[in-house]
Write a protein that holds these residues in place. Structure first.
Motif, PDB file in Angstrom:
ATOM      1  N   GLU A   1       0.835  -1.208   0.000  1.00  0.00           N
ATOM      2  CA  GLU A   1       0.000   0.000   0.000  1.00  0.00           C
ATOM      3  C   GLU A   1       0.869   1.257   0.000  1.00  0.00           C
ATOM      4  N   LEU A   2       1.933   1.243   0.811  1.00  0.00           N
ATOM      5  CA  LEU A   2       2.853   2.386   0.844  1.00  0.00           C
ATOM      6  C   LEU A   2       3.515   2.600  -0.517  1.00  0.00           C
ATOM      7  N   LYS A   3       3.931   1.526  -1.147  1.00  0.00           N
ATOM      8  CA  LYS A   3       4.632   1.626  -2.441  1.00  0.00           C
ATOM      9  C   LYS A   3       3.741   2.237  -3.523  1.00  0.00           C
ATOM     10  N   LYS A   4       2.429   1.969  -3.460  1.00  0.00           N
ATOM     11  CA  LYS A   4       1.495   2.484  -4.470  1.00  0.00           C
ATOM     12  C   LYS A   4       1.456   4.014  -4.495  1.00  0.00           C
ATOM     13  N   TYR A   5       1.783   4.643  -3.369  1.00  0.00           N
ATOM     14  CA  TYR A   5       1.748   6.111  -3.312  1.00  0.00           C
ATOM     15  C   TYR A   5       2.912   6.758  -4.063  1.00  0.00           C
ATOM     16  N   ASN A   6       3.972   5.991  -4.323  1.00  0.00           N
ATOM     17  CA  ASN A   6       5.170   6.534  -4.993  1.00  0.00           C
ATOM     18  C   ASN A   6       5.675   7.804  -4.309  1.00  0.00           C
ATOM     19  N   ALA A   7       5.718   7.791  -3.004  1.00  0.00           N
ATOM     20  CA  ALA A   7       6.211   8.949  -2.248  1.00  0.00           C
ATOM     21  C   ALA A   7       7.716   9.108  -2.456  1.00  0.00           C
ATOM     22  N   ASP A   8       8.180  10.359  -2.410  1.00  0.00           N
ATOM     23  CA  ASP A   8       9.620  10.639  -2.502  1.00  0.00           C
ATOM     24  C   ASP A   8      10.309  10.420  -1.168  1.00  0.00           C
ATOM     25  N   LEU A   9       9.557  10.659  -0.080  1.00  0.00           N
ATOM     26  CA  LEU A   9      10.185  10.752   1.241  1.00  0.00           C
ATOM     27  C   LEU A   9       9.177  10.381   2.321  1.00  0.00           C
ATOM     28  N   PHE A  10       9.644   9.703   3.373  1.00  0.00           N
ATOM     29  CA  PHE A  10       8.836   9.475   4.576  1.00  0.00           C
ATOM     30  C   PHE A  10       9.369  10.377   5.681  1.00  0.00           C
ATOM     31  N   VAL A  11       8.468  11.086   6.351  1.00  0.00           N
ATOM     32  CA  VAL A  11       8.825  11.930   7.504  1.00  0.00           C
ATOM     33  C   VAL A  11       8.159  11.336   8.740  1.00  0.00           C
TER      34      VAL A  11
ATOM     35  N   VAL B   1       7.507  11.498  12.878  1.00  0.00           N
ATOM     36  CA  VAL B   1       7.524  12.331  14.092  1.00  0.00           C
ATOM     37  C   VAL B   1       6.672  11.642  15.160  1.00  0.00           C
ATOM     38  N   ALA B   2       7.317  11.150  16.220  1.00  0.00           N
ATOM     39  CA  ALA B   2       6.603  10.510  17.338  1.00  0.00           C
ATOM     40  C   ALA B   2       5.735   9.357  16.852  1.00  0.00           C
ATOM     41  N   PHE B   3       6.391   8.341  16.308  1.00  0.00           N
ATOM     42  CA  PHE B   3       5.699   7.161  15.814  1.00  0.00           C
ATOM     43  C   PHE B   3       6.431   5.915  16.275  1.00  0.00           C
ATOM     44  N   LYS B   4       5.937   4.754  15.869  1.00  0.00           N
ATOM     45  CA  LYS B   4       6.558   3.487  16.252  1.00  0.00           C
ATOM     46  C   LYS B   4       7.892   3.298  15.525  1.00  0.00           C
ATOM     47  N   ILE B   5       8.635   2.284  15.960  1.00  0.00           N
ATOM     48  CA  ILE B   5       9.892   1.942  15.300  1.00  0.00           C
ATOM     49  C   ILE B   5       9.569   1.308  13.952  1.00  0.00           C
ATOM     50  N   LEU B   6      10.137   1.862  12.878  1.00  0.00           N
ATOM     51  CA  LEU B   6       9.873   1.344  11.543  1.00  0.00           C
ATOM     52  C   LEU B   6      10.857   0.236  11.181  1.00  0.00           C
ATOM     53  N   PRO B   7      10.361  -0.858  10.620  1.00  0.00           N
ATOM     54  CA  PRO B   7      11.269  -1.884  10.122  1.00  0.00           C
ATOM     55  C   PRO B   7      11.953  -1.424   8.832  1.00  0.00           C
ATOM     56  N   LYS B   8      13.079  -2.041   8.506  1.00  0.00           N
ATOM     57  CA  LYS B   8      13.857  -1.658   7.324  1.00  0.00           C
ATOM     58  C   LYS B   8      13.032  -1.768   6.047  1.00  0.00           C
ATOM     59  N   GLU B   9      12.154  -2.775   5.978  1.00  0.00           N
ATOM     60  CA  GLU B   9      11.354  -2.977   4.765  1.00  0.00           C
ATOM     61  C   GLU B   9      10.404  -1.806   4.514  1.00  0.00           C
ATOM     62  N   VAL B  10      10.152  -0.985   5.547  1.00  0.00           N
ATOM     63  CA  VAL B  10       9.291   0.194   5.398  1.00  0.00           C
ATOM     64  C   VAL B  10      10.126   1.444   5.140  1.00  0.00           C
ATOM     65  N   PHE B  11      11.134   1.712   5.992  1.00  0.00           N
ATOM     66  CA  PHE B  11      11.826   3.005   5.861  1.00  0.00           C
ATOM     67  C   PHE B  11      12.735   3.104   4.631  1.00  0.00           C
ATOM     68  N   THR B  12      12.981   1.981   3.948  1.00  0.00           N
ATOM     69  CA  THR B  12      13.800   2.009   2.730  1.00  0.00           C
ATOM     70  C   THR B  12      12.963   2.124   1.454  1.00  0.00           C
ATOM     71  N   ILE B  13      11.647   2.232   1.576  1.00  0.00           N
ATOM     72  CA  ILE B  13      10.772   2.302   0.385  1.00  0.00           C
ATOM     73  C   ILE B  13      11.012   3.560  -0.451  1.00  0.00           C
ATOM     74  N   PRO B  14      10.967   4.762   0.117  1.00  0.00           N
ATOM     75  CA  PRO B  14      11.047   5.953  -0.741  1.00  0.00           C
ATOM     76  C   PRO B  14      12.459   6.196  -1.275  1.00  0.00           C
ATOM     77  N   PRO B  15      12.583   6.715  -2.492  1.00  0.00           N
ATOM     78  CA  PRO B  15      13.904   6.948  -3.091  1.00  0.00           C
ATOM     79  C   PRO B  15      14.755   7.955  -2.315  1.00  0.00           C
ATOM     80  N   LYS B  16      14.121   8.909  -1.638  1.00  0.00           N
ATOM     81  CA  LYS B  16      14.877   9.903  -0.853  1.00  0.00           C
ATOM     82  C   LYS B  16      15.033   9.470   0.604  1.00  0.00           C
ATOM     83  N   GLY B  17      14.601   8.254   0.919  1.00  0.00           N
ATOM     84  CA  GLY B  17      14.780   7.727   2.266  1.00  0.00           C
ATOM     85  C   GLY B  17      13.725   8.187   3.244  1.00  0.00           C
ATOM     86  N   SER B  18      14.017   8.019   4.513  1.00  0.00           N
ATOM     87  CA  SER B  18      13.107   8.395   5.603  1.00  0.00           C
ATOM     88  C   SER B  18      13.916   9.083   6.685  1.00  0.00           C
TER      89      SER B  18
END
Length: 308
Positions: A74-84, A86-103
């Motif tokens: 679902e995240l990949k479908k958005y084709n986001a450039d960047l994840f920001v 702020v005060a959220f859970k710990i993200l696994p690598k498979e999530v924070f490495t999705i956007p081309p500009k990182g997180s």
């Protein structure tokens, strides 16, 4: 930049608002699932979801983040450039490495100091006179990524958790937008827009673990300054407390008094003043609350409660 914003509490709102007001586009938010709260078990939304709904931003609320291929797709479908984040859970690598500009993440301390769940509280509890916010690139180890930027602020003697939380929330919004703009500038101007990320020095790291009930209970053998800072760091919640005659007494505001004629936890009560001895000096209690009653000034409290 097309951004997916991840956050849950009030602390995240100024950052989200700033991004929504900017030239960038927040295309979705990710936040915690709805919860049933209170006597009637009414369903309540997170502050970030409330804001997103008001601003017509799509909301994702995964039950779990790790090993959740549906959420990743679902995240990949958005084709986001960047994840920001702020005060959220710990993200696994498979999530924070999705956007081309990182997180990147916003943390409420001057990393590597106060890595962990409660950086604002521990800065106050430890009597710091300066703190700030840090944006850093997400890595697998929590709060260890390379730093984009930091913004500092003074901790005033009258600051408590509530006031410092609000101050850092606003300062954090500035840092978030500035960080996004830095990443855009790097892309737009090539070498001219290049900047170096600063590596954290692990040997300088200090912990900021989750606040437990044991931490909140006052040890009157400590100095008045130490107890005063504990009260500041936990006010107005979860609140420092002590037990007297099997009653839980919460303390919201105190003042250090220079007197060493009182033993630790020796209580002096007059018509309108309450002083408690500590390991060194004493504390004047200014605001407190008996369990099940309302919060009030010491003078009000002493009209209906006696420590004698």
């Amino acid at each position: 930049m097309k951004i997916i914003f991840m956050g849950t509490p009030d602390f995240a709102i100024p950052s989200l608002q700033t991004l929504v007001n900017s030239k960038h586009k927040v295309i979705s938010v990710v936040t915690a699932p709805d919860k049933e709260r209170g006597r009637g078990q009414k369903v309540s939304f997170t502050p970030v979801k409330e804001f997103a709904l008001q601003n017509k931003i799509p909301v994702l609320q995964p039950e779990k983040l790790k090993s959740n291929p549906l959420f990743v797709d679902e995240l990949k479908k958005y084709n986001a450039d960047l994840f920001v984040v702020v005060a959220f859970k710990i993200l696994p690598k498979e999530v924070f490495t999705i956007p081309p500009k990182g997180s990147f993440n916003l943390h409420a301390s001057l990393l590597p100091k106060y890595r962990g769940a409660a950086p604002i509280q521990w800065a106050l509890i430890n009597g710091e006179t300066e703190t700030g916010v840090t944006t850093f690139k997400l890595e697998e180890q929590v709060d260890t990524g390379n730093i984009y930027l930091q913004k500092k602020t003074i901790i005033k003697p009258e600051d408590n958790f509530e006031s410092l939380h609000d101050k850092l929330s606003e300062l954090g919004a500035e840092a978030v937008l500035q960080t996004v703009d830095m990443i855009v500038q790097k892309d737009s101007y090539g070498e001219a827009g290049k900047f170096e990320l600063n590596k954290q020095i692990d040997s300088l790291a200090t912990p900021a673990p989750k606040i437990t009930k044991e931490i909140c209970q006052i040890d009157w053998n400590k100095s008045a300054v130490e107890v005063h800072n504990l009260v500041r760091g936990l006010s107005p919640h979860p609140t420092a407390f002590f037990i007297y005659d099997e009653k839980v007494i919460k303390i919201y505001e105190t003042e250090v008094v220079e007197r060493n004629d009182l033993k630790a936890f020796q209580i002096v009560q007059t018509k309108n003043e309450l002083i408690i001895g500590c390991g060194k000096n004493a504390l004047r209690i200014l605001e407190l609350q008996q369990e099940g009653r309302k919060r009030m000034s010491a003078e009000e409290f002493l009209r209906g409660f006696s420590f004698k």
